[in-house]
Design an enzyme around this catalytic site. Sequence first.
Site, PDB file in Angstrom:
ATOM      1  N   GLY A 186       0.796  -1.223   0.000  1.00 19.05           N
ATOM      2  CA  GLY A 186       0.000   0.000   0.000  1.00 19.05           C
ATOM      3  C   GLY A 186       0.821   1.261   0.000  1.00 19.05           C
ATOM      4  CD  GLU A 228      -3.632  -9.942  -3.141  1.00 22.06           C
ATOM      5  OE1 GLU A 228      -3.170  -9.831  -2.002  1.00 22.06           O
ATOM      6  OE2 GLU A 228      -3.568 -11.003  -3.796  1.00 22.06           O
ATOM      7  CG  LEU A 229      -2.525  -2.095  -3.714  1.00 22.65           C
ATOM      8  CD1 LEU A 229      -2.310  -1.284  -4.962  1.00 22.65           C
ATOM      9  CD2 LEU A 229      -3.042  -1.233  -2.577  1.00 22.65           C
ATOM     10  CG  ASP A 230       1.300  -2.905  -3.622  1.00 19.99           C
ATOM     11  OD1 ASP A 230       1.523  -2.477  -4.752  1.00 19.99           O
ATOM     12  OD2 ASP A 230       1.074  -2.172  -2.646  1.00 19.99           O
ATOM     13  N   GLY A 231      -0.041  -7.406  -5.068  1.00 23.33           N
ATOM     14  CA  GLY A 231      -0.140  -8.835  -4.801  1.00 23.33           C
ATOM     15  C   GLY A 231       0.266  -9.724  -5.969  1.00 23.33           C
TER      16      GLY A 231
END
Lengths: 299, 299, 299, 299
Positions: free
Chosen positions: D216, D241-244
């Site tokens: 994040g 998925e954020l940063d996933g």
Amino acid sequence: MSHSYQPQQNKRLEDKSIRARMLISCPDKAGIVAAVSQFLYEQGANIVQSDQYTMDPEGGMFFMRIEFDLQDLEQRLPTLQEDFTRVADRFSMRWSIFRAARRKRIAVLVSKEDHCLLELLWQWQSGDLDAEISMVISNHDDMRGIVESFGIPYHHVPVTAETKAEAEQKQRELIAGKVDLIVLARYMQIVSPKFIEQYHNRIINIHHSFLPAFVGGKPYQQAYNRGVKLIGATAHYVTEELDGGPIIEQDIQRVTHRDEVNELKRIGRHIERIVLARAVKWHVEDRLLVYQNKTVAFV
Amino acid sequence: MSHSYQPQQNKRLEDKSIRARMLISCPDKAGIVAAVSQFLYEQGANIVQSDQYTMDPEGGMFFMRIEFDLQDLEQRLPTLQEDFTRVADRFSMRWSIFRAARRKRIAVLVSKEDHCLLELLWQWQSGDLDAEISMVISNHDDMRGIVESFGIPYHHVPVTAETKAEAEQKQRELIAGKVDLIVLARYMQIVSPKFIEQYHNRIINIHHSFLPAFVGGKPYQQAYNRGVKLIGATAHYVTEELDGGPIIEQDIQRVTHRDEVNELKRIGRHIERIVLARAVKWHVEDRLLVYQNKTVAFV
Amino acid sequence: MSHSYQPQQNKRLEDKSIRARMLISCPDKAGIVAAVSQFLYEQGANIVQSDQYTMDPEGGMFFMRIEFDLQDLEQRLPTLQEDFTRVADRFSMRWSIFRAARRKRIAVLVSKEDHCLLELLWQWQSGDLDAEISMVISNHDDMRGIVESFGIPYHHVPVTAETKAEAEQKQRELIAGKVDLIVLARYMQIVSPKFIEQYHNRIINIHHSFLPAFVGGKPYQQAYNRGVKLIGATAHYVTEELDGGPIIEQDIQRVTHRDEVNELKRIGRHIERIVLARAVKWHVEDRLLVYQNKTVAFV
Amino acid sequence: MSHSYQPQQNKRLEDKSIRARMLISCPDKAGIVAAVSQFLYEQGANIVQSDQYTMDPEGGMFFMRIEFDLQDLEQRLPTLQEDFTRVADRFSMRWSIFRAARRKRIAVLVSKEDHCLLELLWQWQSGDLDAEISMVISNHDDMRGIVESFGIPYHHVPVTAETKAEAEQKQRELIAGKVDLIVLARYMQIVSPKFIEQYHNRIINIHHSFLPAFVGGKPYQQAYNRGVKLIGATAHYVTEELDGGPIIEQDIQRVTHRDEVNELKRIGRHIERIVLARAVKWHVEDRLLVYQNKTVAFV
């Protein structure tokens, strides 16, 4: 690259105008730290960083770097320096005080490889390198465009076997009185002893090997021939002995049997530019002391 | 392993009996360095190493570590400490002075994995870890042989879900008054808040991941699942928050897609033992200060 | 250390009895990979890992390492090897096949420094080093206790200037027929050319510097004198040229002006043991090929 | 920067026109390597590099990357691909063949921070990044000068909360049909799921932390608050998925208690640009395969 590229403010030093850096070296003796810190306290200075190193507790050399803040620094510095001579004399100190706001002026000498120069230019324009790049001098004209786009003067001084002395004379005229530090950013010409002497401990070179391995020419070819598993680069002050001056910084990267000479050069370029940029940064931030062909690096 | 294995002399500190280490933290204010160094000078002490850190030049915290030599240290220390209270009070200091010759006593807690314990034992017997390993406590009996071969007492304190409180009570009795530092060398049991409170900032744990990634159990499995390209280990002081205490040291090593969980564990063991040993070394050499869940590490 | 310390099972290779490793070197030519993989497929083998390296696409050397699984390997290997000669002859291959279950036997030669030996012993007992340590030979008797506690034979063969030839003769008798690899784990004696020739590319030495910097004696003193900012260690096969054999592995660690010679030695010990252990591991896992004083390391 | 700056020849691949790269993934089964290498041999191709990885010897996935040379590659490739379907079908392969001479076209998306973009531009012009930078798109106009000086089109597409969808539509039109890879070089806007889906595994982002730590916003602030001793950066393919998404590359650098947030950012910038440039290089050289949110990186 537009001319609007100006170095960003270094956000660390909110008020750089009151910040000074003091470098001291002297024979070790009890009471040095007390005397210096007491002196600064009486002057109204606030010590914000202090590093020291004693070569050998008994009878060795003592080295110190102090960062301090003092109101109205510029006006008060001459008096402070005069007053400090009493302390300095008591301990036979060699010492200097630098104002952080007085950025060091750099001349970069370069030949055809641009990576080290570009790194310095980028670090300068991003504010990471807190210095002035006063000029770039090259024995080729290739990089004029990029250098001038940063608003930096570019001097093309061709060098041939015959014109060597003449060319160096030209360089020295360009530099005279305008430069605090000379950076050989893959400058592939030998610098004369006279030049070296004049800029004693103020010429930084990047050698493309992990010194003292592979002194001299073609270090990547030498590294390839020897089959090393790591290659490196070394930034050092230039002395008369080829690749023999005080080492400032070194770093390495892992390689494998797959990497032939051109690949070693490619990997090496990345190490060279990082290592050189670190060494230049430390010099302009007054973090380096030289003693007996070694550096004391307060980093 | 024969009982002739005694820690070698640490050759660095020729005369450790006169060496002391001072740790200070206080609100920053002009004159601290001057006052402390002047005090030590008047006591006849010679500062051989000094490190300081100011969190924020204006109104922040100030941290300092000084190593000094003083003749007849053991006899003179009580008076020196008493006299220093005047300086300390003036700056609202928290401070301690440690004699280098008074080696810290360590209890190592361990379960079944032996690599971290063995590293500490080897560094201890080679003289690299300048401490006493007073005892090893384990919830298993596996490592009694090796530990006792070093001449170190080994206590087997089994732990089950039912006997947890009792076992901890037993551990605390073994430790009481005999130990300055507790090292959890891959000790796979949770320590109670009461225990943690009693040994505040004196319990070091090694967590087998690069915290705060992979808090909790099975970090190598978690790392494998996430497909990271580096794995790490973290040494930290134990606080009530699981894996949340002040970080002392971390390191990592490169891994690839080829490394499945067991290989990550194998690689990780090497990182764990190095990282833990470094953290313990720094603690026993009085190089660590804790402030607001962070460490200031003068290394 | 109790005698119950047995090497743990290597969990990676669930059924090591069917695993083989093949090393090939030959002049490069189209069709090698096809011929070898077709041959193995027809034999019913399953390739689980394959690495190759071509020195130069045109007219250079080709190197290959294949791990394959084959049911009833031990019984079928002689036939498979015989059959493979047809493929090998077609491409003028030098080649070997090793069964993973046939662990290589190591003799460790050591003098007074124990760190490299201890690392090998620990990696062996933890199962990380998949080999047999058949014996330890030393010109001192100091480490008998620890070595014998692992259940490993220890031979004390004193060496003096006068008894040098005799001592080596004794060593060779101890080793003869019992050892696949000789590891010089900080063995401070020169090995004779005759010995080297007999165990060609089967003697690994650890040199305590980043070769080719600081060839010869007292490398840490040399490094200190030169003021390097990184120190290293080099594992290499022993050849007649002192410190000049094919490099297997190297690594380095950062040092500063504060680290005098004893501290360089301390830091260096950690690099030495890691680098030597890696080199030995790669050798016993048949990951190393030697060509023209360089290693091809399939790691 | 003058327009004479053209990418230098990559000296490694003397005749890139005949070089192809093949990527294969399929369920593991005996005979794959034999079938593929036999096929290539019969076509007259010469394998110059081959890497493979089997997730699990029994019943896992098999991944392979082969570099081969074939005369008249461009003309013969369509037939070769058609013929290969027989082999591919037999093993249920997913596969692709790329010509090395067909350089991948990149769109770089960038906001205000220039370091990652500058690194890509430098690696491109030096020939280290063997790709075409087709365009730079930014929500700011700041970097137009430098980008256009390289002869690369620059598109300023402002983004506000209200115009988000519209702006992305504009970006997609600019990119459509002209780009093989999208690089988010510190582009501080979220990309829509639809966009991500369309460029599945063809959008690379640089996250300024060692993921999964500090997912994040404001990762350097998070790192500072946690007191970590290493900071890192992570290049990954973008998924919903954020940063996933699948991690391609990570690296770290050591920091200390002295480094406040701005200093962490400065150090971090160096890691970010190096890590992103490596990831992009590997992608354009067809070294990356994605399987179940992980990358297989043949580097």
